[in-house]
Design an enzyme around this catalytic site. Structure first.
Site, PDB file in Angstrom:
ATOM      1  N   GLN A 143       0.818  -1.211   0.000  1.00 29.37           N
ATOM      2  CA  GLN A 143       0.000   0.000   0.000  1.00 29.37           C
ATOM      3  C   GLN A 143       0.856   1.267   0.000  1.00 29.37           C
ATOM      4  O   GLN A 143       0.360   2.347  -0.350  1.00 29.37           O
ATOM      5  CB  GLN A 143      -0.920   0.002   1.218  1.00 29.37           C
ATOM      6  CG  GLN A 143      -0.199   0.103   2.551  1.00 29.37           C
ATOM      7  CD  GLN A 143      -1.161   0.260   3.714  1.00 29.37           C
ATOM      8  OE1 GLN A 143      -2.299   0.715   3.541  1.00 29.37           O
ATOM      9  NE2 GLN A 143      -0.735  -0.132   4.899  1.00 29.37           N
ATOM     10  N   HIS A 193      -2.655  -4.071  -4.917  1.00 29.07           N
ATOM     11  CA  HIS A 193      -1.990  -4.026  -3.613  1.00 29.07           C
ATOM     12  C   HIS A 193      -2.932  -4.462  -2.493  1.00 29.07           C
ATOM     13  O   HIS A 193      -4.150  -4.439  -2.634  1.00 29.07           O
ATOM     14  CB  HIS A 193      -1.471  -2.607  -3.325  1.00 29.07           C
ATOM     15  CG  HIS A 193      -2.537  -1.661  -2.846  1.00 29.07           C
ATOM     16  ND1 HIS A 193      -2.828  -1.469  -1.510  1.00 29.07           N
ATOM     17  CD2 HIS A 193      -3.392  -0.865  -3.541  1.00 29.07           C
ATOM     18  CE1 HIS A 193      -3.799  -0.585  -1.398  1.00 29.07           C
ATOM     19  NE2 HIS A 193      -4.161  -0.201  -2.617  1.00 29.07           N
ATOM     20  N   CYS A 194      -2.330  -4.873  -1.402  1.00 29.02           N
ATOM     21  CA  CYS A 194      -3.064  -5.103  -0.154  1.00 29.02           C
ATOM     22  C   CYS A 194      -2.356  -4.236   0.890  1.00 29.02           C
ATOM     23  O   CYS A 194      -2.084  -3.071   0.625  1.00 29.02           O
ATOM     24  CB  CYS A 194      -3.097  -6.584   0.213  1.00 29.02           C
ATOM     25  SG  CYS A 194      -1.493  -7.433   0.131  1.00 29.02           S
ATOM     26  N   ASN A 195      -2.031  -4.783   2.030  1.00 33.87           N
ATOM     27  CA  ASN A 195      -1.295  -4.005   3.020  1.00 33.87           C
ATOM     28  C   ASN A 195       0.210  -4.066   2.749  1.00 33.87           C
ATOM     29  O   ASN A 195       0.836  -3.068   2.427  1.00 33.87           O
ATOM     30  CB  ASN A 195      -1.610  -4.520   4.430  1.00 33.87           C
ATOM     31  CG  ASN A 195      -0.882  -3.749   5.511  1.00 33.87           C
ATOM     32  OD1 ASN A 195      -0.412  -2.643   5.275  1.00 33.87           O
ATOM     33  ND2 ASN A 195      -0.763  -4.324   6.691  1.00 33.87           N
ATOM     34  N   SER A 217      -2.642  -9.597  -2.272  1.00 29.38           N
ATOM     35  CA  SER A 217      -2.387  -9.149  -3.648  1.00 29.38           C
ATOM     36  C   SER A 217      -1.618 -10.207  -4.424  1.00 29.38           C
ATOM     37  O   SER A 217      -1.871 -10.426  -5.615  1.00 29.38           O
ATOM     38  CB  SER A 217      -1.630  -7.820  -3.651  1.00 29.38           C
ATOM     39  OG  SER A 217      -0.430  -7.910  -2.907  1.00 29.38           O
TER      40      SER A 217
END
Length: 205
Positions: free
Chosen positions: A74, A144-146, A152
């Site tokens: 992220q 994206h994720c975290n 992701s």
């Protein structure tokens, strides 16, 4: 002298010492071991920081997976200059609500928890439609994720399996060569392996 007596004799030879112990909540206390083996605990002022090391260094690596498809953490999604440098036009956010940086960017948010029991497969169609629309329009989508490690990575691996006819292992290694830190959680790994069987059945392979 039996074993227990030897332990007691050895214990009596130990020197007094003091140890600072920090709990995961960030509270610290002093534990003092006396010469006779007894311990005394005192609680100093509580720390304002958690009892573990926080990595505050941003992860600004952009992994280019396919033409028009890249992924990462992220941190990249919050850096407009970096997104512009990589020609990103679309952002697919998984489980982390995006911060809208520019009205020219196209955003989609998919609720997806990084838990082994989360149904990953049910979210893939929505993700694939967004990715395909971005790529077919000549744009570039950033997934994206975290941390850019599990969610992701799992979606991108599934995309490679479905759209590039890779099996699970091929897709995993393709992405891992580009972004070595990826590691889908165990539940996602099993779902991706089941998804592989589903794809091969549908395609008659």
């Amino acid at each position: 002298m039996d074993f227990l007596e030897r332990i007691k004799a050895r214990k009596s030879c130990l020197k007094a010492c003091e140890t600072t112990v920090t709990t995961v909540s960030g509270h610290s206390y002093m534990e003092k071991i006396l010469a006779d083996g007894t311990s005394v605990i005192s609680w100093p002022q509580a720390s304002t920081s958690p009892g573990y090391v926080i990595d505050t260094k941003p992860d600004l690596q952009v992994a280019h997976v396919l033409p028009g498809l890249c992924m990462g953490s992220q941190d990249v999604a919050h850096d407009f200059g970096l997104l512009k440098n990589h020609s990103v036009t679309h952002i697919l956010s998984l489980g982390v609500k995006p911060v809208t940086l520019d009205q020219m960017l196209n955003y989609t948010y998919v609720q997806l928890l990084d838990l082994p029991e989360t149904n990953l497969i049910s979210s893939l169609d929505q993700c694939f439609i967004f990715i395909d629309n971005a790529r077919q329009s000549g744009g570039c989508v950033f997934v994206h994720c975290n941390a850019g490690i599990s969610r992701s990575a799992s979606v991108v691996i599934a995309y490679l399996m479905r759209k590039e006819s890779m099996n699970y292992q091929q897709a995993l290694m393709h992405l891992k060569n580009i972004r070595p830190v990826i590691k889908p959680n165990p539940g996602f790994v099993q779902q991706l392996k089941d998804y592989e069987k589903m794809i091969f059945t549908l395609d008659g392979k």
